[in-house]
Scaffold this active site. Structure first.
Site, short mmCIF file in Angstrom:
data_model
loop_
_atom_site.label_atom_id
_atom_site.label_comp_id
_atom_site.label_asym_id
_atom_site.label_seq_id
_atom_site.Cartn_x
_atom_site.Cartn_y
_atom_site.Cartn_z
CD GLU A 150 0.70 -8.96 1.15
OE1 GLU A 150 -0.14 -9.18 2.02
OE2 GLU A 150 1.90 -9.26 1.26
CD GLU A 310 4.71 -5.59 2.19
OE1 GLU A 310 4.59 -6.53 3.00
OE2 GLU A 310 3.75 -4.87 1.86
C1 GLA Z 1 2.00 -8.14 4.22
C2 GLA Z 1 1.47 -6.76 3.91
C3 GLA Z 1 2.00 -5.70 4.81
C4 GLA Z 1 2.10 -6.23 6.21
C5 GLA Z 1 3.01 -7.42 6.24
C6 GLA Z 1 3.24 -7.97 7.62
O1 GLA Z 1 2.91 -8.67 3.39
O2 GLA Z 1 1.60 -6.37 2.59
O3 GLA Z 1 1.10 -4.62 4.77
O4 GLA Z 1 0.84 -6.57 6.63
O5 GLA Z 1 2.42 -8.43 5.48
O6 GLA Z 1 2.12 -8.60 8.15
#
Ligand code: GLA
Ligand code: ZN
Length: 687
Positions: A150, A310
């Protein structure tokens, strides 16, 4: 064409074997296999485990996990760990830590505590990524990579340290060539801000008062480019050693720190992290369109299908938590991702972790590691979807409507919102939502993309205007397109300086057949509208979604935030103001130009107005809806080689109905037209 090594892979999970005893790994692998998991993503935060001390790389544990998983038929994606530089490195080189706008150095103990221009940090990353890539290049069970995690997340402001300041100066010199050109572009004559050389320019640390909007726009664009460059450095290494592996990045839809169109350019496909539950107390219908928009913009980054790296797998939560996901809800959300173009869904995370910030961000398995409700639900969903995924893979909706999304416009409005609540994204999503609830598929496009294939193009807040962009809009309309422009269009040039050579909306005035010599910033007030010219005969409205909108009748039509007081110069008025000193002046107009038409919307439409406006736009452009549905039921489509798959998904806790599509065959679901809570029906139409 050679088959890609990720074809046929559709379901996975984010796995952190290093968080659990070695003895547990085999149980995890077996449970994953039984559930239908084909791939895991690992290691994106595991720098210390992979380099516990400077130069001492240890990938044995990771290789062991990869090998074990492979014995259960599971492939691996590796994340580069550059979002989590370890303490030994930070202690040795504290200048890796970023400086915020207040000039404070942020501390160690979270993540993303890194300056992305820092040469020392880049050297460490080069070492790590090279070592990782070399180690796993020939591992048959590794199929691809995720860069960092991210990118652009986690700090409010990007780093403003001396190194970033120098990089900014270099970026500006490349862009402007001479300091005179920069002074002219930024209008530095105001408040004595002229610079004698690029070396005099600062990073925009907090000032005593005010800031130069042109500087801020360049700074935001520079930060975006810096992130793209930071990723490119990693891509170059991975491509060199692992030419057969794919590379992707987990983006966050409308997050704005980095231009995702740019970030995805050199990647094989885009990925997205989808958390519908967020921290909401409940997941209200209000947010369904947000979730769909996240997916549609992700598809737009490369105009290609994508991965969810995710996908929510349980209650979300760091310090506080959201509600429990209702039975069936996780599956419905995953199916929504597929319906909008995801070819693979990787669930975050496998097992709820016991330590650290994210102890309450729930995985497929609970803390105990015993499979329960969520495991069973997702297992069933995978069993249902897996058989159709191969044929659906690569298919895309063929949208007739596009919305232009521009980071530069967004940045400029962030810098000067003008109305305190004017927000670029909110505006974009208002138009999107109205299309979403009518089940009209939408693409998001860049302002440099091909507009020609769309019947209707909506371009909200085209605040910064260049001759090239204006020309693209003229050409689109001339060629028969229907273009919607809004308030605050054509106000500024590319450098965020107000244009003064003609009345608003500048050169686009000719396209729209209007002129705006006066406007009102609607502080704490709505403006009433007379929309009698906007009415379309219902027979012409080819989209109906039966829903209780609670929206008032035409009499209640109103605009908010802004009122452009329009003089007609060839256009016709579709709606006039009905209050304020400009009552009777046009607010929404339509102008025939070439083979198409340009619409201008001089206010932010409130719900009833938006509904009428969209009726008119869709009827004029002859855009078709996928069908009618009750609120909270979504229809979405994917198409490939003449075959079409239509998804109907119910996000309600109760049963709900939709119009059964003609000429389609139902391939999943029982009672055509009626969905149980969180149920999905899948239809297919053969070529
Ligand atoms: C994000 C991140 C993960 C985790 C999730 C949940 O999307 O990429 O590493 O931190 O949120 O908080
Ligand atoms: Zn920095």
């Amino acid at each position: 064409m050679m088959a890609k090594n990720y074809q046929g892979i559709h379901f996975g999970t984010d796995y952190y074997p290093e968080h659990w005893p070695r003895e547990r790994w085999e149980t995890d692998a077996r449970l994953m296999q039984e559930m239908g998991i084909q791939v895991v993503r690992m290691a994106e935060f595991s720098w210390h485990k992979m380099e516990p001390r400077e130069g001492q790389y240890d990938f044995d544990w990771l290789e062991e996990a990869i090998t074990l998983l492979a014995q259960y038929g599971i492939k691996s994606i590796l994340g580069t760990p550059s979002a989590a530089p370890p303490a030994w490195m930070i202690n040795k080189h504290p200048d890796i830590l970023p400086i915020d706008r207040q000039g404070r150095r942020r501390g160690f103990g979270g993540r993303h505590h890194d300056c992305q221009s820092n040469a020392t940090y880049r050297k460490y990353i080069t070492g790590m990524v090279t070592a990782m890539a070399k180690r796993f290049a020939d591992n048959p069970n590794v199929i691809g990579w995720q860069t960092d995690n991210e990118l652009g997340n986690s700090h409010g402001d990007l780093c403003m340290c001396d190194s970033c300041r120098r990089s900014f100066q270099g970026w500006l010199e490349k862009k402007y060539g001479t300091i005179e050109a920069l002074n002219a572009a930024w209008g530095t004559h105001f408040w004595s801000q002229e610079y004698n050389s690029f070396e005099e320019i600062f990073a925009p640390l907090i000032t005593v008062t005010g800031e130069n909007p042109s500087t801020m726009l360049d700074w935001k664009c520079f930060c975006s480019d810096l992130i793209v460059d930071f990723q490119q450095m990693q891509i170059d290494i991975i491509r060199k050693y692992c030419p057969n592996h794919f590379i992707t990045h987990n983006c966050m839809a409308f997050a704005d720190k980095v231009n995702y169109f740019d970030l995805n350019k050199e990647l094989d496909f885009a990925s997205h992290d989808q958390y519908p539950g967020g921290f909401y107390a409940v997941m209200p219908h209000e947010y369904n369109h947000d979730m769909a928009a996240n997916l549609d913009i992700t598809r737009g980054f490369k105009h290609q299908t994508f991965w969810i790296m995710e996908q929510e797998s349980g209650i979300t939560g760091w310090e506080i938590m959201g509600r429990a996901t209702r039975p069936g809800q996780l599956a419905a959300w995953a199916e929504q991702s597929i319906a909008h173009g995801a070819d693979a869904i990787v669930f975050f995370r496998w097992r709820t972790c016991t330590a650290g910030t994210e102890q309450y961000w729930h995985g497929i398995l609970p803390h105990s590691g015993n499979p329960g409700r969520r495991y069973d639900e997702l297992k069933q969903m995978i069993a249902r979807m897996q058989p159709v995924m191969d044929e659906i893979e690569g298919s895309m909706p063929r949208s007739e409507v596009a919305i232009v999304f521009s980071y530069r416009q967004e940045y400029a409005i962030q810098i000067q919102p003008q109305h305190p609540d004017l927000n670029y994204l909110t505006q974009v999503k208002k138009y999107y939502k109205e299309l979403y609830r009518r089940n009209v598929p939408v693409d998001f496009v860049q302002d440099t993309d091909d507009f020609g294939k769309y019947k209707l193009l909506i371009a909200p807040l085209q605040y910064l205007m260049t001759p090239e962009l204006a020309q693209r809009y003229f050409d689109y309309v001339k060629g028969g397109g229907r273009l919607v422009l809004t308030m605050r269009t054509g106000v500024k040039d590319a450098h965020n300086i107000c244009m003064s050579d003609r009345e608003l909306p500048g050169t686009l005035g000719e396209l729209c057949g209007i002129e705006i010599c006066d406007y009102d910033c609607l502080r704490d007030v709505l403006v009433k509208l007379d929309t009698s010219n906007l009415q379309v005969e219902s027979a012409q409205v080819n989209v109906i979604s039966e829903r209780e909108t609670g929206v008032e009748s035409a009499a209640g039509c109103a605009g908010s935030k802004w009122a452009d007081i329009i003089t007609l110069k060839g256009a016709e008025s579709l709606a006039d103001y009905a209050s304020e000193y400009y009552a009777g002046s046009p607010c929404i107009t339509q102008n025939h130009y070439g083979d198409g038409a340009a619409y201008y919307v001089g206010t932010e439409p409130e719900e009833a107005l938006m509904e009428q406006l969209m009726d008119k736009l869709l009827a004029d452009a002859e855009v078709k809806s996928l069908g009618a549905s009750e609120p909270g039921v979504e229809l979405a489509i994917r198409e490939k080689d003449g075959s079409k798959w239509l998804f109907a998904i119910n996000f309600n806790e109760e049963a709900a109905t939709y119009e059964v599509p003609a000429d389609f065959e139902i391939v999943q679901g029982e009672v055509k037209g009626t969905l149980k809570p969180y149920e999905m029906h899948l239809y297919k139409k053969f070529s």
